[in-house]
Motif scaffolding. Structure first.
Motif, PDB file in Angstrom:
ATOM      1  N   LEU A 228       0.824  -1.214   0.000  1.00 15.86           N
ATOM      2  CA  LEU A 228       0.000   0.000   0.000  1.00 15.86           C
ATOM      3  C   LEU A 228       0.856   1.261   0.000  1.00 15.86           C
ATOM      4  O   LEU A 228       1.799   1.392   0.779  1.00 15.86           O
ATOM      5  CB  LEU A 228      -0.923   0.027   1.222  1.00 15.86           C
ATOM      6  N   GLU A 229       0.472   2.194  -0.876  1.00 12.41           N
ATOM      7  CA  GLU A 229       1.086   3.515  -0.903  1.00 12.41           C
ATOM      8  C   GLU A 229       0.152   4.582  -0.346  1.00 12.41           C
ATOM      9  O   GLU A 229       0.604   5.631   0.127  1.00 12.41           O
ATOM     10  CB  GLU A 229       1.502   3.872  -2.330  1.00 12.41           C
ATOM     11  N   SER A 230      -1.155   4.328  -0.419  1.00 10.54           N
ATOM     12  CA  SER A 230      -2.122   5.253   0.178  1.00 10.54           C
ATOM     13  C   SER A 230      -3.249   4.460   0.817  1.00 10.54           C
ATOM     14  O   SER A 230      -3.682   3.432   0.283  1.00 10.54           O
ATOM     15  CB  SER A 230      -2.673   6.233  -0.866  1.00 10.54           C
ATOM     16  N   LEU A 231      -3.713   4.956   1.969  1.00 13.38           N
ATOM     17  CA  LEU A 231      -4.779   4.295   2.717  1.00 13.38           C
ATOM     18  C   LEU A 231      -5.755   5.345   3.214  1.00 13.38           C
ATOM     19  O   LEU A 231      -5.346   6.360   3.792  1.00 13.38           O
ATOM     20  CB  LEU A 231      -4.195   3.525   3.907  1.00 13.38           C
TER      21      LEU A 231
ATOM     22  N   PHE B 265       3.494  -0.152   8.089  1.00 15.84           N
ATOM     23  CA  PHE B 265       3.502  -0.131   6.626  1.00 15.84           C
ATOM     24  C   PHE B 265       4.870   0.340   6.146  1.00 15.84           C
ATOM     25  O   PHE B 265       5.341   1.413   6.546  1.00 15.84           O
ATOM     26  CB  PHE B 265       2.421   0.806   6.085  1.00 15.84           C
TER      27      PHE B 265
ATOM     28  N   LEU C 139       3.817   2.964   2.761  1.00 18.78           N
ATOM     29  CA  LEU C 139       2.702   3.912   2.826  1.00 18.78           C
ATOM     30  C   LEU C 139       3.200   5.354   2.787  1.00 18.78           C
ATOM     31  O   LEU C 139       4.016   5.776   3.609  1.00 18.78           O
ATOM     32  CB  LEU C 139       1.892   3.683   4.102  1.00 18.78           C
TER      33      LEU C 139
ATOM     34  N   LEU D 244      -1.914   8.822   4.267  1.00 15.35           N
ATOM     35  CA  LEU D 244      -2.946   8.270   5.152  1.00 15.35           C
ATOM     36  C   LEU D 244      -4.029   9.316   5.365  1.00 15.35           C
ATOM     37  O   LEU D 244      -3.750  10.451   5.753  1.00 15.35           O
ATOM     38  CB  LEU D 244      -2.351   7.874   6.506  1.00 15.35           C
TER      39      LEU D 244
ATOM     40  N   ALA E  30       3.844   4.119   9.852  1.00 13.67           N
ATOM     41  CA  ALA E  30       4.384   4.078   8.491  1.00 13.67           C
ATOM     42  C   ALA E  30       5.835   4.551   8.502  1.00 13.67           C
ATOM     43  O   ALA E  30       6.165   5.545   9.155  1.00 13.67           O
ATOM     44  CB  ALA E  30       3.550   4.953   7.554  1.00 13.67           C
TER      45      ALA E  30
END
Length: 424
Positions: free
Chosen positions: A262-265, A284, A287, A290, A306
């Motif tokens: 994941l790079e964006s959540l 993460f 990430l 966020l 992260a």
């Protein structure tokens, strides 16, 4: 001497004449003959190529032949399309009489047949809204579609799990939304189609809002969702949003799946998110962004860490607590921060925690004054942009902040407040 016909002109002259037509008139020209069709397509491709085309199936109205003509004339140039059924949106909306149901199916089928025939090779983005038994309408795949959005669509229990892979083999984004659904309809909701591995999928978005919660339905949706996460560890972007009161997933669920790519959540959580939380934060590696929206009346620790977080959006219905400040202090790599919280924010603590911060935005409920900004203004050494809101402001009130290269970018008046943006 024989008079020249309009179509006898060279194609450049014809295009010049058609250039200023409205889209409806351009469609009429395209349907006239092959020469005008060629010119009209050239204009359409130049002016409307990136536009999302909404196609409406309307309850009680005769089928719109202009929709089919539009697809027939310009289909090969359409890249983004939205198919919407406009029916009765109430508790009886899916209790159709059989004849009406059949007419609706025929209209939907005919439209999708045309989309398949004339747009099958050009579409990269499709949205379906309120289409019943959606998979039954498709006959061949869309090989170039990268983004698929499904809003309030029902699915037959006989639908094959591999349907999405078959019809959209190169899908990169999947957005599923369930909103405004009543108890008579909720039994037809399923995310089962997402229980599969999608080789190219990078972005998954799930949105649940305003439907009557039946425990076994919510549990079923949760199982579908968790299976989708387990089968697609390659995901780079994940968005999960639910209304308050829908116990869709919890903090421990994130511990049970591999989300390290994941790079964006983006997550919207309520009190049920923290039920039986074991207290262990999920780390993460990759990430970068966020967006954490907390719909609770009390504060809880943010259960994530992260290694290289750059962008943080925090939305809370209460004041910032020690939990939020602690999270910020654990992530000194943040360069963009947006805070939408109640009342005051400790600017000094944020400035010390985020030495690399380049931009900060304060939401509608944050209470800021020029006087409480001045003492901490020079401590934001890397800051280049700031946005905040105040009830009353004049340009001269900002003079104490216009030092060290700072200047006013914009001042915009909203209903009760002014939004001030400064830049350096």
């Amino acid at each position: 001497m024989e008079k020249m016909k309009f179509t006898d002109m060279n194609i450049d002259c014809i295009e010049s004449c058609l250039e200023h037509l409205k889209i409806e008139d351009l469609l009429n020209a395209a349907a006239s003959n092959k020469r005008l069709n060629h010119a009209a397509k050239s204009i359409y491709d130049r002016k409307y190529h990136c536009r999302r085309i909404p196609l409406h199936i309307v309850n009680g109205n005769p089928f719109a032949l202009s929709t089919l003509r539009y697809l027939r004339c310009f289909g090969e140039l359409i890249t983004r399309i939205q198919l919407i059924f406009y029916g009765e949106i109430n508790q009886y909306s899916w209790r159709y009489s059989e004849p009406w149901k059949e007419r609706k199916f025929i209209r939907t089928q005919r439209t999708i047949d045309y989309i398949n025939e004339y747009c099958g090779e050009s579409l990269v983005d499709i949205e379906f809204i309120r289409i019943q038994d959606l998979p039954e309408h498709f006959k061949k795949p869309f090989p170039r579609v990268k983004r698929l959005k499904i809003d309030d669509c029902s699915f037959s229990g006989l639908t094959e799990k591999n349907w999405l892979n078959t019809i959209f083999p190169r899908m990169q984004e999947l957005h599923i939304s369930v909103t405004n659904v009543h108890c008579e309809e909720v039994s037809q909701i399923t995310f089962e189609l997402a229980e599969n591995h999608f080789a190219f999928l990078e972005h998954l978005s799930i949105f649940l809002s305003q439907f009557e919660t039946i425990p076994w339905i919510v549990d079923s949706l949760r199982r579908n969702f968790m299976a989708a996460l387990e089968l697609n560890p390659q995901l780079k972007h994940l968005c999960v949003s639910t209304s308050p009161g829908i116990p869709f997933f919890d903090a421990n669920d994130f511990q049970s799946v591999n989300l390290q790519n994941l790079e964006s959540l983006e997550v919207t959580v309520n009190d049920s998110f923290y039920f039986e939380f074991n207290g262990e934060s999920m780390r993460f590696r990759n990430l970068k962004s966020l967006r954490f929206i907390e719909q609770t009346n009390i504060s809880y620790p943010i259960p994530f860490v992260a290694d290289n977080l750059e962008t943080l959006h925090l939305y809370k219905f209460v004041r910032m607590s020690e939990y939020e400040y602690d999270f910020i202090e654990k992530h000194p790599t943040i360069t963009f921060l947006r805070l939408s919280v109640i009342e005051h924010v400790d600017l000094e603590r944020i400035a010390k925690a985020l030495p690399l911060l380049k931009a900060i935005e304060f939401g509608y409920s944050v209470r800021l004054t020029i006087d409480n900004m001045i003492p901490h203004w020079t401590t934001f050494e890397s800051l280049k942009q700031i946005s905040f809101l105040m009830e009353h402001i004049e340009e001269e009130d900002l003079i104490p902040l216009l030092i060290d290269g700072w200047s006013i970018d914009t001042i915009v008046k909203y209903s009760t407040k002014y939004e001030i943006k400064l830049k350096r």
